[in-house]
Write a protein that holds these residues in place. Structure first.
Motif, mmCIF file in Angstrom:
data_model
loop_
_atom_site.group_PDB
_atom_site.id
_atom_site.type_symbol
_atom_site.label_atom_id
_atom_site.label_comp_id
_atom_site.label_asym_id
_atom_site.label_seq_id
_atom_site.Cartn_x
_atom_site.Cartn_y
_atom_site.Cartn_z
ATOM 1 N N LEU A 145 0.840 -1.201 0.000
ATOM 2 C CA LEU A 145 0.000 0.000 0.000
ATOM 3 C C LEU A 145 0.874 1.250 0.000
ATOM 4 O O LEU A 145 1.713 1.441 0.878
ATOM 5 C CB LEU A 145 -0.910 -0.008 1.234
ATOM 6 C CG LEU A 145 -1.919 1.128 1.363
ATOM 7 C CD1 LEU A 145 -2.979 1.047 0.276
ATOM 8 C CD2 LEU A 145 -2.568 1.103 2.747
ATOM 9 N N ARG A 146 0.674 2.115 -1.017
ATOM 10 C CA ARG A 146 1.390 3.388 -1.094
ATOM 11 C C ARG A 146 0.388 4.508 -1.371
ATOM 12 O O ARG A 146 -0.327 4.475 -2.372
ATOM 13 C CB ARG A 146 2.420 3.366 -2.237
ATOM 14 C CG ARG A 146 3.515 2.332 -2.083
ATOM 15 C CD ARG A 146 4.553 2.737 -1.064
ATOM 16 N NE ARG A 146 5.644 1.765 -0.991
ATOM 17 C CZ ARG A 146 6.204 1.379 0.138
ATOM 18 N NH1 ARG A 146 5.800 1.904 1.289
ATOM 19 N NH2 ARG A 146 7.181 0.495 0.131
ATOM 20 N N ASP A 147 0.307 5.462 -0.457
ATOM 21 C CA ASP A 147 -0.579 6.621 -0.624
ATOM 22 C C ASP A 147 -2.017 6.190 -0.939
ATOM 23 O O ASP A 147 -2.682 6.751 -1.812
ATOM 24 C CB ASP A 147 -0.055 7.533 -1.741
ATOM 25 C CG ASP A 147 1.338 8.080 -1.442
ATOM 26 O OD1 ASP A 147 1.596 8.402 -0.261
ATOM 27 O OD2 ASP A 147 2.167 8.150 -2.372
ATOM 28 N N GLY A 148 -2.465 5.170 -0.247
ATOM 29 C CA GLY A 148 -3.844 4.719 -0.398
ATOM 30 C C GLY A 148 -4.094 3.834 -1.606
ATOM 31 O O GLY A 148 -5.241 3.474 -1.885
ATOM 32 N N VAL A 149 -3.031 3.473 -2.336
ATOM 33 C CA VAL A 149 -3.170 2.660 -3.543
ATOM 34 C C VAL A 149 -2.351 1.381 -3.389
ATOM 35 O O VAL A 149 -1.212 1.414 -2.916
ATOM 36 C CB VAL A 149 -2.685 3.434 -4.793
ATOM 37 C CG1 VAL A 149 -2.745 2.546 -6.039
ATOM 38 C CG2 VAL A 149 -3.525 4.691 -4.993
ATOM 39 N N ILE A 150 -2.934 0.236 -3.807
ATOM 40 C CA ILE A 150 -2.178 -1.011 -3.874
ATOM 41 C C ILE A 150 -1.345 -0.967 -5.146
ATOM 42 O O ILE A 150 -1.884 -1.028 -6.252
ATOM 43 C CB ILE A 150 -3.107 -2.231 -3.874
ATOM 44 C CG1 ILE A 150 -4.009 -2.217 -2.640
ATOM 45 C CG2 ILE A 150 -2.291 -3.523 -3.930
ATOM 46 C CD1 ILE A 150 -3.260 -2.207 -1.324
ATOM 47 N N VAL A 151 -0.039 -0.823 -4.995
ATOM 48 C CA VAL A 151 0.840 -0.638 -6.152
ATOM 49 C C VAL A 151 1.185 -1.999 -6.757
ATOM 50 O O VAL A 151 1.646 -2.899 -6.066
ATOM 51 C CB VAL A 151 2.109 0.145 -5.775
ATOM 52 C CG1 VAL A 151 1.752 1.587 -5.471
ATOM 53 C CG2 VAL A 151 2.821 -0.473 -4.586
ATOM 54 N N ASN A 152 0.958 -2.139 -8.029
ATOM 55 C CA ASN A 152 1.049 -3.433 -8.685
ATOM 56 C C ASN A 152 2.479 -3.981 -8.737
ATOM 57 O O ASN A 152 2.765 -5.072 -8.231
ATOM 58 C CB ASN A 152 0.496 -3.330 -10.106
ATOM 59 C CG ASN A 152 0.283 -4.680 -10.751
ATOM 60 O OD1 ASN A 152 -0.801 -5.242 -10.655
ATOM 61 N ND2 ASN A 152 1.287 -5.228 -11.410
ATOM 62 N N ASP A 153 3.400 -3.237 -9.342
ATOM 63 C CA ASP A 153 4.708 -3.804 -9.651
ATOM 64 C C ASP A 153 5.547 -4.059 -8.401
ATOM 65 O O ASP A 153 6.250 -5.078 -8.317
ATOM 66 C CB ASP A 153 5.456 -2.901 -10.629
ATOM 67 C CG ASP A 153 4.754 -2.822 -11.985
ATOM 68 O OD1 ASP A 153 3.728 -3.502 -12.159
ATOM 69 O OD2 ASP A 153 5.216 -2.071 -12.864
ATOM 70 N N GLU A 154 5.479 -3.147 -7.446
ATOM 71 C CA GLU A 154 6.212 -3.363 -6.199
ATOM 72 C C GLU A 154 5.641 -4.568 -5.444
ATOM 73 O O GLU A 154 6.384 -5.340 -4.828
ATOM 74 C CB GLU A 154 6.151 -2.110 -5.326
ATOM 75 C CG GLU A 154 7.039 -2.179 -4.096
ATOM 76 C CD GLU A 154 7.034 -0.894 -3.291
ATOM 77 O OE1 GLU A 154 7.503 -0.923 -2.136
ATOM 78 O OE2 GLU A 154 6.567 0.147 -3.814
#
Length: 338
Positions: A145-154
């Motif tokens: 989770l980054r800034d309220g978003v589930i970041v795909n590639d990480e």
């Protein structure tokens, strides 16, 4: 001319009586189209820290969290019943959870400890591990989770590393349930590069943003930590074509088998996926499906054992090659006693 009721029925049906094949138990058995055996079953189980520990899960009557030693005992029993595989899920101490699910990369985490213990015990059973991050994150999501978003590639990077770790521990099948784009191809490439070309991938191909996961989240301890929902990466329950596109991508990326989750609300997806791709397709009869049957049976609203068996055969009829079910032990015991 006067016709009897029998004459009229025969005139309509041409003397065909479908009931003839249903009149006795042996006749029904002889023409039965689908039969459930222990080979069709996969047992999901829940792992906790400790020794000789067993905790009942309130929302899943009859299901418990078990310490590794107790889970190994249950696994041995499952193998003795002919159940071919198990799928462990951990309930991780909250203090070990963080935003990136870092503890999934600990070689001594609950999943790895359980896998090694089963292998060391010499139990002849397959182990299917999930490399999604949700049991290890402090926000309950399947990715970073980054800034309220589930970041795909990480998230995929973390999931790939976890998959390698699980394969090193002895997992036979990696089953990522996260629904991140590209993770099947990335896992396959990494497994091959690390010498695990024989380790299979069972993709949670069609995992829906469902309301049936509640008891499971209690079981792994994400019911109170989950922030928001998972609709940005799970499939919309209204969609069928989306599932087919996911299957096409996963097959192209190297998936060895596909999974549909939940099970009974998505029998049409199981049928369509199996008939379209001819791949091994598995159904996950999720916690909410299990708990609904158990609750209704406890209230005397239905025959629980009969509903249990009917639900399992429904997956076979829809085309599933196997079923992950919390009923697996009970179904296998019933099959052995009948």
């Amino acid at each position: 001319m006067t016709f009897s009721t029998t004459d009229m029925i025969n005139n309509i049906t041409g003397s065909r009586r479908l009931r003839r094949n249903r009149m006795t138990p042996w006749a029904r058995a002889m023409v039965r189209e689908n039969t459930v055996t222990p080979d069709d079953l996969i047992l999901p189980l829940f792992i906790i820290d400790g020794k000789s520990e067993e905790e009942a899960i309130e929302a899943m009557p009859g299901v418990s969290r078990r310490s590794v030693d107790k889970a190994v005992e249950l696994t041995r029993h499952a193998a003795s019943l002919g159940i071919p595989a198990v799928a462990p899920f951990p309930n991780v101490d909250l203090a070990k959870r963080d935003q990136a699910g870092s503890a999934i990369l600990d070689p001594d985490n609950l999943i790895c400890r359980y896998v090694k213990a089963v292998k060391d015990a010499g139990i002849d059973i397959g182990i299917i591990t999930d490399s999604a991050l949700d049991p290890f994150t402090d926000h309950g999501h399947d990715g970073v989770l980054r800034d309220g978003v589930i970041v795909n590639d990480e998230s995929v990077e973390q999931i790939v590393k976890a998959s390698i770790l699980q394969a090193q521990a002895g997992a036979d099948i990696i089953a990522p349930s996260d629904m991140m784009d590209g993770r099947i191809g990335a896992i396959r490439q990494a497994l091959d590069a690390e010498g695990f070309s024989d380790t299979a991938i069972m993709s949670y191909t069609a995992k829906y943003a469902s309301g049936f996961y509640g008891p499971y989240r209690e079981a792994i301890g994400t019911d109170q930590t989950l922030k928001g929902d998972k609709a940005t990466y799970y499939i919309d329950p209204a969609n069928s074509e989306d599932a087919m596109r996911e299957a096409e991508m996963d097959i192209a990326e190297g998936a060895d088998s596909l999974m549909v989750k939940p099970g009974m609300p998505y029998l049409d997806i199981i049928w369509r996926m199996k008939s379209t791709f001819g791949m091994p397709v598995f159904a996950y009869q999720v916690s909410g499906e299990y708990s609904m049957i158990e609750a209704a049976a406890a209230n005397g609203w239905l025959d629980g054992e009969r509903a249990m068996m009917e639900s399992i055969v429904a997956f076979k009829r829809a085309g599933a090659d196997g079923i992950l079910s919390y009923f697996a032990i009970r179904v296998a015991e019933k099959l052995h006693s009948s």
